[in-house]
Scaffold this motif. Structure first.
Motif, PDB file in Angstrom:
ATOM      1  N   ARG A   1       0.834  -1.210   0.000  1.00  0.00           N
ATOM      2  CA  ARG A   1       0.000   0.000   0.000  1.00  0.00           C
ATOM      3  C   ARG A   1       0.868   1.258   0.000  1.00  0.00           C
ATOM      4  NH1 ARG A   1      -4.879   0.183  -1.435  1.00  0.00           N
ATOM      5  NH2 ARG A   1      -5.221   1.940  -0.069  1.00  0.00           N
ATOM      6  N   GLY A   2       2.143   1.112   0.408  1.00  0.00           N
ATOM      7  CA  GLY A   2       3.050   2.268   0.410  1.00  0.00           C
ATOM      8  C   GLY A   2       2.524   3.382   1.289  1.00  0.00           C
ATOM      9  N   PRO A   3       2.415   4.614   0.743  1.00  0.00           N
ATOM     10  CA  PRO A   3       1.958   5.744   1.544  1.00  0.00           C
ATOM     11  C   PRO A   3       0.434   5.791   1.733  1.00  0.00           C
ATOM     12  CG  PRO A   3       2.426   6.480  -0.679  1.00  0.00           C
ATOM     13  CD  PRO A   3       2.832   5.015  -0.604  1.00  0.00           C
ATOM     14  N   GLU A   4      -0.257   4.877   1.086  1.00  0.00           N
ATOM     15  CA  GLU A   4      -1.726   4.862   1.177  1.00  0.00           C
ATOM     16  C   GLU A   4      -2.181   4.226   2.490  1.00  0.00           C
ATOM     17  OE1 GLU A   4      -3.569   6.370  -1.179  1.00  0.00           O
ATOM     18  OE2 GLU A   4      -1.668   6.839  -2.172  1.00  0.00           O
ATOM     19  N   MET A   5      -3.384   4.574   2.904  1.00  0.00           N
ATOM     20  CA  MET A   5      -3.973   4.008   4.117  1.00  0.00           C
ATOM     21  C   MET A   5      -4.173   2.505   3.942  1.00  0.00           C
ATOM     22  SD  MET A   5      -4.371   6.486   6.273  1.00  0.00           S
ATOM     23  CE  MET A   5      -5.593   5.978   7.439  1.00  0.00           C
ATOM     24  N   LEU A   6      -3.961   1.754   5.014  1.00  0.00           N
ATOM     25  CA  LEU A   6      -4.177   0.314   4.978  1.00  0.00           C
ATOM     26  C   LEU A   6      -5.661   0.022   4.829  1.00  0.00           C
ATOM     27  CD1 LEU A   6      -1.750  -0.805   7.805  1.00  0.00           C
ATOM     28  CD2 LEU A   6      -1.393  -0.937   5.338  1.00  0.00           C
ATOM     29  N   THR A   7      -5.970  -1.012   4.048  1.00  0.00           N
ATOM     30  CA  THR A   7      -7.368  -1.384   3.828  1.00  0.00           C
ATOM     31  C   THR A   7      -7.673  -2.767   4.382  1.00  0.00           C
ATOM     32  OG1 THR A   7      -6.813  -2.218   1.619  1.00  0.00           O
ATOM     33  CG2 THR A   7      -7.604   0.058   1.772  1.00  0.00           C
ATOM     34  N   SER A   8      -6.681  -3.392   5.033  1.00  0.00           N
ATOM     35  CA  SER A   8      -6.920  -4.683   5.674  1.00  0.00           C
ATOM     36  C   SER A   8      -7.912  -4.456   6.805  1.00  0.00           C
ATOM     37  CB  SER A   8      -5.622  -5.250   6.243  1.00  0.00           C
ATOM     38  OG  SER A   8      -4.672  -5.424   5.227  1.00  0.00           O
ATOM     39  N   GLY A   9      -8.558  -5.509   7.239  1.00  0.00           N
ATOM     40  CA  GLY A   9      -9.496  -5.378   8.337  1.00  0.00           C
ATOM     41  C   GLY A   9      -8.813  -4.897   9.608  1.00  0.00           C
ATOM     42  N   LEU A  10      -9.581  -4.227  10.453  1.00  0.00           N
ATOM     43  CA  LEU A  10      -9.043  -3.694  11.701  1.00  0.00           C
ATOM     44  C   LEU A  10      -8.448  -4.800  12.568  1.00  0.00           C
ATOM     45  CD1 LEU A  10      -8.556  -1.262  13.494  1.00  0.00           C
ATOM     46  CD2 LEU A  10     -10.863  -1.566  14.417  1.00  0.00           C
TER      47      LEU A  10
ATOM     48  N   THR B   1      -4.638  -4.630  13.829  1.00  0.00           N
ATOM     49  CA  THR B   1      -4.405  -4.636  15.272  1.00  0.00           C
ATOM     50  C   THR B   1      -3.410  -5.712  15.692  1.00  0.00           C
ATOM     51  OG1 THR B   1      -6.598  -3.714  15.687  1.00  0.00           O
ATOM     52  CG2 THR B   1      -5.523  -4.822  17.536  1.00  0.00           C
ATOM     53  N   VAL B   2      -3.545  -6.939  15.166  1.00  0.00           N
ATOM     54  CA  VAL B   2      -2.618  -8.008  15.582  1.00  0.00           C
ATOM     55  C   VAL B   2      -1.208  -7.749  15.061  1.00  0.00           C
ATOM     56  CG1 VAL B   2      -4.378  -9.776  15.942  1.00  0.00           C
ATOM     57  CG2 VAL B   2      -3.263  -9.608  13.714  1.00  0.00           C
ATOM     58  N   VAL B   3      -1.088  -7.176  13.874  1.00  0.00           N
ATOM     59  CA  VAL B   3       0.230  -6.832  13.335  1.00  0.00           C
ATOM     60  C   VAL B   3       0.853  -5.718  14.173  1.00  0.00           C
ATOM     61  CG1 VAL B   3       1.439  -5.841  11.341  1.00  0.00           C
ATOM     62  CG2 VAL B   3      -0.265  -7.644  11.004  1.00  0.00           C
ATOM     63  N   MET B   4       0.078  -4.710  14.501  1.00  0.00           N
ATOM     64  CA  MET B   4       0.567  -3.598  15.307  1.00  0.00           C
ATOM     65  C   MET B   4       1.014  -4.095  16.685  1.00  0.00           C
ATOM     66  SD  MET B   4      -1.313  -0.001  16.196  1.00  0.00           S
ATOM     67  CE  MET B   4      -2.324  -0.604  17.531  1.00  0.00           C
ATOM     68  N   ARG B   5       0.236  -4.956  17.293  1.00  0.00           N
ATOM     69  CA  ARG B   5       0.591  -5.480  18.625  1.00  0.00           C
ATOM     70  C   ARG B   5       1.876  -6.312  18.573  1.00  0.00           C
ATOM     71  NH1 ARG B   5      -5.350  -6.528  20.724  1.00  0.00           N
ATOM     72  NH2 ARG B   5      -5.728  -4.421  21.505  1.00  0.00           N
ATOM     73  N   ALA B   6       2.041  -7.091  17.521  1.00  0.00           N
ATOM     74  CA  ALA B   6       3.268  -7.884  17.380  1.00  0.00           C
ATOM     75  C   ALA B   6       4.485  -6.972  17.276  1.00  0.00           C
ATOM     76  CB  ALA B   6       3.172  -8.799  16.162  1.00  0.00           C
ATOM     77  N   LEU B   7       4.344  -5.872  16.561  1.00  0.00           N
ATOM     78  CA  LEU B   7       5.443  -4.925  16.426  1.00  0.00           C
ATOM     79  C   LEU B   7       5.700  -4.189  17.739  1.00  0.00           C
ATOM     80  CD1 LEU B   7       4.600  -3.697  12.855  1.00  0.00           C
ATOM     81  CD2 LEU B   7       6.755  -4.782  13.544  1.00  0.00           C
ATOM     82  N   GLU B   8       4.647  -3.847  18.446  1.00  0.00           N
ATOM     83  CA  GLU B   8       4.813  -3.197  19.747  1.00  0.00           C
ATOM     84  C   GLU B   8       5.535  -4.133  20.726  1.00  0.00           C
ATOM     85  OE1 GLU B   8       1.101  -0.054  19.840  1.00  0.00           O
ATOM     86  OE2 GLU B   8       0.731  -2.112  20.517  1.00  0.00           O
TER      87      GLU B   8
END
Length: 84
Positions: free
Chosen positions: A39-48, A52-59
């Motif tokens: 998606r590059g600079p575009e907003m993510l369109t995957s489901g929330l 959320t699970v990807v963001m939490r794994a990175l956190e």
């Protein structure tokens, strides 16, 4: 909050994870990570739920997400309290 593909790619690089390892930690398919990053600079369109699970794994890997007008990431300072 994780919002763009570029932000995801930068966060993954800061954490020192390849797409496969991030996918494993987040419990998603590696193709999901690839599609999100494309998606590059575009907003993510995957489901929330996936974002959320990807963001939490990175956190959990020490990444902090910034959204001060522009999406960004940085490594958490050692010993810093986590924000929920």
């Amino acid at each position: 909050m994780l919002t763009t593909g570029n932000q995801l790619k930068a966060a993954r690089a800061l954490a020192g994870l390849d797409q496969g390892e991030l996918a494993r930690r987040a419990g998603v398919n590696i193709n999901t990570i690839g599609a999100m990053e494309k998606r590059g600079p575009e907003m993510l369109t995957s489901g929330l739920d996936k974002i959320t699970v990807v963001m939490r794994a990175l956190e959990e890997a020490g990444v902090e997400f910034l959204n001060h007008g522009q999406p960004g990431v940085r490594l958490k300072a050692p010993g810093s309290a986590e924000q929920v």
